[in-house]
Design a protein around this motif. Structure first.
Motif, PDB file in Angstrom:
ATOM      1  N   LYS A 329      43.610  32.208  48.486  1.00  0.00           N
ATOM      2  CA  LYS A 329      44.955  32.137  47.917  1.00  0.00           C
ATOM      3  C   LYS A 329      45.745  31.078  48.683  1.00  0.00           C
ATOM      4  O   LYS A 329      45.418  30.746  49.822  1.00  0.00           O
ATOM      5  CB  LYS A 329      45.630  33.517  47.987  1.00  0.00           C
ATOM      6  N   ASP A 347      46.811  38.685  40.722  1.00  0.00           N
ATOM      7  CA  ASP A 347      46.721  37.967  39.448  1.00  0.00           C
ATOM      8  C   ASP A 347      47.000  38.986  38.361  1.00  0.00           C
ATOM      9  O   ASP A 347      46.601  40.142  38.485  1.00  0.00           O
ATOM     10  CB  ASP A 347      45.313  37.386  39.227  1.00  0.00           C
ATOM     11  N   GLU A 354      43.115  34.839  32.941  1.00  0.00           N
ATOM     12  CA  GLU A 354      44.256  34.995  33.848  1.00  0.00           C
ATOM     13  C   GLU A 354      45.532  34.519  33.159  1.00  0.00           C
ATOM     14  O   GLU A 354      45.549  33.464  32.536  1.00  0.00           O
ATOM     15  CB  GLU A 354      44.000  34.151  35.099  1.00  0.00           C
ATOM     16  N   SER A 357      49.679  34.312  38.414  1.00  0.00           N
ATOM     17  CA  SER A 357      49.367  34.547  39.825  1.00  0.00           C
ATOM     18  C   SER A 357      50.675  34.706  40.569  1.00  0.00           C
ATOM     19  O   SER A 357      51.651  34.003  40.278  1.00  0.00           O
ATOM     20  CB  SER A 357      48.605  33.366  40.434  1.00  0.00           C
TER      21      SER A 357
HETATM   22 MG    MG Z   1      46.014  31.640  39.696  1.00  0.00          MG
END
Ligand code: MG
Ligand code: ATP
Length: 431
Positions: A329, A347, A354, A357
């Motif tokens: 990350k 996430d 996805e 985030s």
């Molecule tokens: Mg992401």
């Protein structure tokens, strides 16, 4: 103004003359009777010309019209159950405001299928199709719903620069540009600026704006210029902003299904409003589900597209993945005090991909500097950012949510290029 009404504002009972403006969608000449179907933003109008009673000049104009020419039609309304909206327009005047050449670059009636490239090359024409226009009317509703929700939650809308001197984070490739005698870049995320606003005391901010990613993707979920819905909030931890995120998604789904019925029906889509709270699984649980489903992910690796699909199929609805390894990350994600190999990042996922985030951010100057260097970045380039952490920075958290991904997953659209007016990808730079 030339126009008196949109097609849908007219009722069969209307007495006084009206003028509608739009495109010549279809012209059918049956000898004794000619139908001109005019399409405006809201729908279709049947303009009916009876040969016996119509003014010759008006009939002449109608018969010579080329499809997709822009017209203003003035006339009187007559009840007609078989016509769109239950009325027809008997014209007294037809003005041609913009003549269309033929042949057209693509069909707008929906009768002839065009592939996505043809449609994107002639986007102005593609947008005349109710199908395409509905996508962008829903995109508008999403942005409106987002603004409404965040405004109510006390967020202040901001606009941050897109031309910047340094990268937001390592990893993502940047587009360099020439900025007078210097090199600059197109910003890949408003992250650092949002955080500066926390030091600035704005407390809760959001931005809906472009992000630029120079990665050479060739997928159906990546663009090189995308739109991000970003928030940052002080005195909240990662779990607090996860609640804001799931509630926002639910709000926007509800908003679209209540206000976008027409558009959804044009698209043949029924929106299923997700239930909150979304399921939460840890990163460690996520890779176990992926690996049990046949993927091969080592602890510490990012999730592949295939593993996102495997987990998504198992869970079947929106969910969060929490407690990520700190090393995959960005530097600004806050590690847990008692287990610094994990961080307070998450996430938010749709079963297909996805969507967002986010994280609680590091707000200690020393730790942040350390994290920047640990991730192999040069802290000097971050001076303008780091400075804000030395004079009173509150704890804060936030996330970035991809607007196109939210829209495409809501509508079940396969290719992200469908939901941007003028997509930018590896090959496409025009129109
Ligand atoms: Mg992401
Ligand atoms: P992915 O791993 O799917 O490429 P990411 O983790 O690199 O995404 P983030 O930097 O976390 O993306 O950006 C936040 C959100 O912005 C993403 O969850 C996604 O919804 C959206 N987003 C990021 N990059 C793109 C892109 N190239 N095209 C479209 N949307 C994007």
């Amino acid at each position: 103004m030339i126009r008196t009404h949109y097609s849908t504002q007219i009722t069969p009972e209307m007495q006084s003359p009206v003028t509608i403006c739009g495109w010549a969608h279809e012209i059918r000449d049956l000898g004794g009777i000619t139908f001109l179907i005019v399409r405006d933003r809201e729908g279709l109008v049947q303009v009916t010309l009876f040969k016996k009673t119509i003014d010759k000049n008006v009939l002449e104009v109608a018969r010579n019209l080329s499809r997709e020419s822009v017209v203003a039609v003035t006339g009187n309304i007559k009840k007609e159950a078989k016509a769109p909206n239950g009325y027809e327009l008997i014209p007294t005047e037809i003005k041609v405001l913009g003549k269309a050449e033929s042949p057209l670059p693509m069909d707008t009636t929906g009768k002839v299928d065009a592939d996505l490239d043809t449609r994107l090359d002639a986007r102005f024409m593609d947008l005349r199709r109710p199908y395409t226009q509905s996508i962008f009317r829903i995109r508008h509703l999403i942005q409106k719903g987002v603004r409404e929700y965040l405004d109510r939650e006390g967020f202040v809308e901001i606009t941050t620069p897109k031309v910047v001197a340094t990268a937001t984070e390592g990893g993502t490739a940047l587009f360099p540009i020439t900025y007078f005698e210097r090199e600059a870049f197109l910003n890949q995320s408003p992250q650092l600026f949002k955080q500066l606003m926390m030091s600035g005391g704005l407390d809760r901010v959001f931005e809906i704006g472009p992000i630029f990613r120079a990665e050479e993707h060739d997928t159906r979920k990546h663009l090189n210029e995308a739109t991000s819905i970003d928030i940052e909030a002080s005195f909240l931890d990662h779990e607090d902003v996860m609640v804001i995120l799931e509630n926002l998604v639910k709000y926007v789904y509800t908003y679209v299904s209540e206000n976008g019925k027409n558009y959804l029906s044009n698209l043949g889509v029924e929106v299923k409003i997700p239930e909150t709270p979304f399921k939460r699984i840890t990163y460690t649980e996520a890779i176990k589900i992926a690996n049990d489903g046949g993927e091969q992910i080592e602890w510490g690796e990012d999730l592949t597209t295939e593993s996102e699909h495997t987990i998504g199929k198992t869970i079947g609805e929106h969910y969060f993945i929490t407690d990520w390894p700190s090393k995959i990350k960005p530097f600004y994600a806050m590690p847990y005090d008692d287990k610094p190999e994990l961080c307070r990042a998450f996430d938010m996922m749709h079963p297909r991909m996805e969507l967002s985030s986010g994280a609680q951010r590091v707000h200690s100057y020393e730790l942040l500097r350390q994290r920047i260097t640990d991730q192999g970045l040069n802290a000097d380039g971050f001076d303008f950012y780091l400075k804000a952490f030395r004079y009173g920075m509150p704890p804060h958290s936030g996330w970035g949510l991809g607007a196109e991904r939210l829209l495409m997953t809501m509508l079940g659209i396969e290719n992200i290029r469908e939901v941007v007016l003028f997509p930018r990808d590896r090959k496409r730079l025009s129109p």
